[in-house]
Design a protein around this motif. Sequence first.
Motif, short mmCIF file in Angstrom:
data_model
loop_
_atom_site.label_atom_id
_atom_site.label_comp_id
_atom_site.label_asym_id
_atom_site.label_seq_id
_atom_site.Cartn_x
_atom_site.Cartn_y
_atom_site.Cartn_z
N ASP A 37 0.81 -1.22 0.00
CA ASP A 37 0.00 0.00 0.00
C ASP A 37 0.85 1.27 0.00
O ASP A 37 0.32 2.37 0.12
N SER A 39 3.08 2.04 2.25
CA SER A 39 3.58 2.33 3.59
C SER A 39 4.89 1.59 3.85
O SER A 39 5.26 0.67 3.11
N LYS A 89 3.67 6.22 6.44
CA LYS A 89 3.49 6.55 5.03
C LYS A 89 3.80 8.02 4.85
O LYS A 89 3.24 8.87 5.57
N LEU A 94 1.22 5.84 10.88
CA LEU A 94 -0.11 5.30 10.63
C LEU A 94 -0.58 4.41 11.78
O LEU A 94 -1.76 4.40 12.13
N SER A 95 0.34 3.62 12.32
CA SER A 95 -0.06 2.69 13.37
C SER A 95 1.16 2.20 14.13
O SER A 95 2.30 2.32 13.65
N ASN A 140 -3.83 3.42 15.80
CA ASN A 140 -4.25 3.33 14.40
C ASN A 140 -4.84 4.67 14.00
O ASN A 140 -5.90 5.06 14.49
N LYS A 141 -4.16 5.38 13.14
CA LYS A 141 -4.57 6.71 12.72
C LYS A 141 -5.95 6.74 12.09
O LYS A 141 -6.68 7.72 12.22
N ASP A 142 -6.35 5.65 11.41
CA ASP A 142 -7.58 5.65 10.61
C ASP A 142 -8.82 5.17 11.36
O ASP A 142 -9.89 5.08 10.76
N ILE A 144 -12.13 5.25 13.17
CA ILE A 144 -13.18 6.27 13.24
C ILE A 144 -14.42 5.72 13.93
O ILE A 144 -15.54 6.17 13.70
N LYS A 152 -8.29 5.70 19.02
CA LYS A 152 -7.18 5.55 18.08
C LYS A 152 -5.94 5.03 18.78
O LYS A 152 -5.19 4.24 18.21
N THR A 206 -3.82 12.29 20.46
CA THR A 206 -4.92 11.80 19.63
C THR A 206 -6.18 11.50 20.45
O THR A 206 -7.20 11.14 19.88
#
Length: 222
Positions: A37, A39, A89, A94-95, A140-142, A144, A152, A206
């Motif tokens: 991906d 990353s 990335k 990102l994590s 984990n940035k993503d 939601i 996060k 975060t």
Amino acid sequence: MNNRKNILREIISITYLLMECNLSVVQNFPIEKSNRDGSISVEWKNIKNLSISLKNISYIDIYNELDDNRDYNIKLLDGALIHMMYRFKDNELLSHRLVFYPSPYLESYQNDPEIYEIDEIYADIVYKNIVAFPIRFDYNKDLIDGEFNHPKSHATLGQYKNCRIPVYGPMAPRTFIEFIFKNFYSKAFYKYLNTKLPDYCCPFNTIEKAETTELHFNLAYN
């Protein structure tokens, strides 16, 4: 902390320090790996089967598989395993996955207390009423999923599926190692590591505002 090279250097520095202090008996130095991906992961070479840690099997079976495959950054003198994995990335974090797997076998050595009298790393972990269980810090940035459901940045104690204790933000390698040694190997920490760990990578926040009203890990620095 949003710097892959800093994280890589910090894990390398920690690994060498634990070796120099004779606290690490086996180690896999970190590498950078490019992912499909786009990353880049900071992990160790030849990862075998980390998914075993999420399966519904006994902790001792999880530990044995990780140990047999040498799936860890560091194996401590008492058999505990340490994971430190980060994914970036464009140099953005990102994590991460930071895990402490204490050895489930210390009880088998209770009949030979002289082992523990020789080395101070054992001083805090030899009591018969201690139960070994993993401690994990994930970011984990993503994510939601919303407040309280899946922060996060969160901590998980044991194998409890829905245990997600909010954490102020992503955790640097140095912060994680200090937490583990200060709380579970206190005598070894103050004798060997207290003044020798590398400087902190710069953290960031975060945690959701509502999460701060609940019990959480606060990693804010001055």
